[in-house]
Scaffold this motif. Structure first.
Motif, short mmCIF file in Angstrom:
data_model
loop_
_atom_site.label_atom_id
_atom_site.label_comp_id
_atom_site.label_asym_id
_atom_site.label_seq_id
_atom_site.Cartn_x
_atom_site.Cartn_y
_atom_site.Cartn_z
N ALA A 27 -6.96 -1.27 -7.69
CA ALA A 27 -6.58 -1.10 -6.52
C ALA A 27 -6.45 0.56 -6.20
O ALA A 27 -7.28 1.06 -4.89
CB ALA A 27 -5.22 -1.35 -5.81
N LEU A 28 -5.87 1.44 -7.36
CA LEU A 28 -6.40 2.77 -6.88
C LEU A 28 -8.01 3.49 -7.52
O LEU A 28 -7.40 4.62 -6.27
CB LEU A 28 -5.00 3.38 -8.11
CG LEU A 28 -3.25 3.08 -7.32
CD1 LEU A 28 -2.95 4.05 -8.13
CD2 LEU A 28 -3.45 3.60 -5.65
N LYS A 29 -8.09 3.01 -8.33
CA LYS A 29 -9.38 3.47 -8.86
C LYS A 29 -10.43 3.49 -8.29
O LYS A 29 -11.19 3.33 -8.17
CB LYS A 29 -9.74 2.33 -10.37
CG LYS A 29 -8.83 3.59 -11.20
CD LYS A 29 -9.39 2.87 -12.37
CE LYS A 29 -9.84 1.62 -12.90
NZ LYS A 29 -9.53 0.69 -14.48
N TYR A 30 -10.67 1.94 -7.40
CA TYR A 30 -11.63 0.85 -7.28
C TYR A 30 -12.14 1.22 -5.24
O TYR A 30 -12.31 0.93 -4.66
CB TYR A 30 -12.19 -0.22 -7.39
CG TYR A 30 -12.33 -0.61 -8.61
CD1 TYR A 30 -13.36 0.64 -9.04
CD2 TYR A 30 -11.33 -1.27 -9.18
CE1 TYR A 30 -13.86 -0.06 -10.76
CE2 TYR A 30 -11.67 -1.13 -11.25
CZ TYR A 30 -12.88 -0.44 -11.51
OH TYR A 30 -12.74 -0.41 -12.81
N SER A 33 -6.61 4.35 1.48
CA SER A 33 -6.89 2.74 1.43
C SER A 33 -4.89 1.91 1.48
O SER A 33 -4.03 2.58 0.85
CB SER A 33 -7.67 2.29 0.88
OG SER A 33 -8.41 2.55 -0.22
N ALA A 34 -4.34 1.07 1.75
CA ALA A 34 -3.84 0.45 1.58
C ALA A 34 -3.34 -0.88 0.12
O ALA A 34 -4.50 -1.14 0.33
CB ALA A 34 -3.45 0.20 2.80
N ILE A 35 -2.55 -0.88 0.15
CA ILE A 35 -1.72 -1.76 -1.13
C ILE A 35 -0.70 -2.68 -1.10
O ILE A 35 0.52 -2.16 -1.28
CB ILE A 35 -2.23 -0.75 -2.81
CG1 ILE A 35 -3.54 -0.25 -2.60
CG2 ILE A 35 -2.07 -1.89 -4.49
CD1 ILE A 35 -3.34 1.29 -3.90
N SER A 36 -1.02 -3.54 -1.03
CA SER A 36 0.80 -4.09 -0.98
C SER A 36 1.04 -5.25 -1.84
O SER A 36 -0.23 -5.99 -2.51
CB SER A 36 0.56 -5.63 0.36
OG SER A 36 -0.07 -6.14 0.41
N LEU A 37 1.98 -5.17 -2.45
CA LEU A 37 2.55 -6.85 -3.25
C LEU A 37 4.00 -7.34 -2.52
O LEU A 37 3.85 -6.89 -2.34
CB LEU A 37 4.00 -5.81 -3.88
CG LEU A 37 3.60 -6.33 -5.86
CD1 LEU A 37 4.07 -5.46 -6.99
CD2 LEU A 37 4.75 -7.65 -5.48
N THR A 38 3.23 -8.80 -2.32
CA THR A 38 3.77 -9.44 -2.01
C THR A 38 3.92 -10.36 -3.31
O THR A 38 4.02 -11.39 -3.50
CB THR A 38 3.69 -10.55 -1.32
OG1 THR A 38 2.55 -10.85 -1.32
CG2 THR A 38 3.58 -9.54 -0.02
N ALA A 39 5.97 -11.45 -3.21
CA ALA A 39 6.12 -12.67 -3.71
C ALA A 39 6.83 -13.20 -2.64
O ALA A 39 7.76 -12.82 -2.03
CB ALA A 39 7.05 -12.08 -5.12
N GLN A 56 -3.08 -7.17 -3.28
CA GLN A 56 -3.77 -6.81 -1.91
C GLN A 56 -3.79 -5.34 -2.08
O GLN A 56 -3.65 -5.01 -1.96
CB GLN A 56 -3.29 -7.51 -1.00
CG GLN A 56 -4.44 -8.25 -0.31
CD GLN A 56 -3.67 -9.39 1.37
OE1 GLN A 56 -2.45 -9.48 1.07
NE2 GLN A 56 -5.04 -9.81 2.17
N ASP A 57 -5.19 -5.37 -1.48
CA ASP A 57 -5.77 -3.97 -1.09
C ASP A 57 -7.18 -4.07 -0.30
O ASP A 57 -7.70 -4.98 0.44
CB ASP A 57 -6.71 -3.41 -2.42
CG ASP A 57 -7.87 -3.42 -2.71
OD1 ASP A 57 -9.00 -4.29 -2.02
OD2 ASP A 57 -7.50 -3.72 -4.08
N ASN A 58 -7.40 -3.02 0.81
CA ASN A 58 -8.00 -3.25 1.50
C ASN A 58 -9.13 -2.15 1.81
O ASN A 58 -10.07 -1.11 2.21
CB ASN A 58 -7.96 -2.95 2.76
CG ASN A 58 -7.51 -1.36 3.22
OD1 ASN A 58 -7.14 -0.41 2.23
ND2 ASN A 58 -6.87 -0.85 4.06
N GLY A 59 -10.14 -2.03 0.21
CA GLY A 59 -10.87 -1.38 -0.52
C GLY A 59 -12.06 -2.54 -0.03
O GLY A 59 -12.53 -2.91 0.96
N PRO A 60 -13.13 -1.46 -1.48
CA PRO A 60 -14.33 -2.52 -1.02
C PRO A 60 -14.67 -3.81 -0.91
O PRO A 60 -15.49 -3.96 -0.93
CB PRO A 60 -15.43 -1.79 -1.64
CG PRO A 60 -14.65 -0.99 -2.52
CD PRO A 60 -13.08 -1.09 -2.61
N GLY A 61 -14.03 -4.61 -1.83
CA GLY A 61 -13.73 -5.81 -2.31
C GLY A 61 -14.74 -5.83 -3.56
O GLY A 61 -15.53 -4.99 -4.58
#
Ligand code: ADP
Length: 382
Positions: free
Chosen positions: A275-278, A283-289, A304-309
């Protein structure tokens, strides 16, 4: 004359009876064998084809007594039959069979056949032939996967090795006359590629351990909340995380889980590394459980991230070893192409599964589903 004819018919009936009795007996014995068995008479007519044989050649089922040339459309098999008849057949031979209508590789089956002439059981002077077929398709596929893996590993190792070799050669030959800045540049190249080699070897070793019989899974009762917050603390401290919005939300009704904490941290590390690399800075990165909405004995964890997909065409492959969407970008950022494969294996060892979904251009979501109780790997509870 009449008596002789009657005697001949009686003898013929006795032989036929004996023959069909023997075949019935053989059929009862061979019917349930895993190996496919075929017996043909001197005219190549099918006398016996057991269930396993008919599973390979369904045509043989509908047409008992017919000549094999008419029902088995495999040139390789018919050639082997001919070779057995003439006494020139090898003890075993591998043949490839492609069912009609199947695409070339998907429908291909590999069979190892062996055959021998046998005396006719109906008392005639003719010779029958018996064939045993072994389906070796699974072994063949494993062999192909192994060969591809070895080829990929060699390719991946060759690139950094040849860069290191040529930089070292340049230094060895010209260091005396070389400006100090150039020496430092070559040393930097050697160092970068040595690190790359080391991470490739590390990931390969991790994968091979995970795939081995003793995968080294050590399950413990773990609080996901505690594990995630200590992981995120480390993650936020990394330079690459600067300026990113990293959030976590662990549902409070998740109790303790049976997990291997070190391995689950490795899963989170691999997913966050990606997520950090791409994704671009900011950008935002979230971890949910949360508990799985259809199976409350399972936990669903999402990164989940909001990067390029990831493009839809690549999504089905990204858990494969060495698969990268953009090879150049992955290598540039120190990627080995093995991170997601390691994630998949660890989650599977916990009795769970990992999937990825992506809205191209809008982000990627990795979803991991684990049984709360550690799946089949659960040790005897203390
Ligand atoms: P790598 O070492 O190349 O990162 P991985 O197995 O971890 O190997 O990932 C496989 C590929 O999946 C990556 O090369 C990248 O193209 C893609 N990928 C993984 N995670 C993401 C993400 N969060 N966003 C976009 N692409 C991703």
């Amino acid at each position: 004359m009449r008596e002789a004819l009657v005697e001949l018919i009686r003898e013929n009936a006795r032989l036929q009876c004996l023959c069909s009795g023997q075949l019935a007996q053989l059929e009862a014995t061979l019917g349930s064998l895993r190996e496919a068995v075929l017996i043909i008479n001197g005219d190549n007519a099918i006398l016996l084809a057991n269930k396993a044989f008919m599973a390979i050649f369904p045509q043989a089922n509908a047409t008992p007594g017919r000549r094999i040339e008419r029902v088995l459309h495999s040139v390789a098999f018919l050639e082997y039959v001919g070779a057995v008849r003439s006494g020139g057949a090898p003890a075993r031979q591998e043949i490839k069979i492609i069912s009609a209508g199947d695409s070339f590789e998907e429908g291909a089956r590999w069979l190892e056949i062996s055959g021998a002439k046998i005396p006719a059981a109906d008392g005639t002077a003719g010779t029958w032939a018996l064939f045993v077929l072994h389906d070796v398709t699974h072994q063949k596929k494993l062999e192909a996967v192994r060969k591809e893996f070895v080829a990929n590993v060699s390719h991946e190792l060759r690139t950094p090795l040849s860069v290191i070799t040529s930089a070292a050669e340049t230094l060895a030959d010209g260091h005396a006359a070389m400006p100090i800045a150039d020496r430092a540049r070559f040393l930097g190249i050697i160092q970068r590629h040595a690190v790359r080699l080391a991470s490739l070897l590390n990931d390969l070793l991790t994968l091979s351990r995970l795939e081995s019989h003793d995968s080294g899974l050590h399950l413990e009762r773990v609080s996901l909340q505690v594990l995630v917050s200590s992981f995120l603390e480390d993650c936020r401290a990394r330079p690459a995380a600067a300026g990113r919005q990293i959030t976590a939300d662990i549902a409070s009704n998740i109790g303790e889980l049976w997990l291997d904490p070190l391995k689950i941290v490795q899963v989170l590390e691999n997913l966050f590394d990606n997520a950090l690399k791409y994704t671009p800075a900011g950008s935002a990165i979230s971890l949910t459980a949360c508990l799985h909405n259809q199976a409350p004995d399972k936990v669903e964890l999402r990164v989940q991230d909001n990067g390029p997909g990831i493009p839809a065409a690549d999504l089905p492959h990204i858990f494969e070893r060495f698969y990268r969407v953009d090879k150049g970008r992955s290598r540039e950022t120190g990627g080995t192409g093995l991170g997601l494969s390691i994630v998949k294996h660890i989650v599977q060892l916990h009795g769970g599964h990992a999937t990825a979904s992506s809205n191209h251009g809008k982000g990627t979501t990795f979803t991991l589903v684990f049984p709360i109780g550690g799946g089949n790997s659960l040790p005897t509870a203390p």
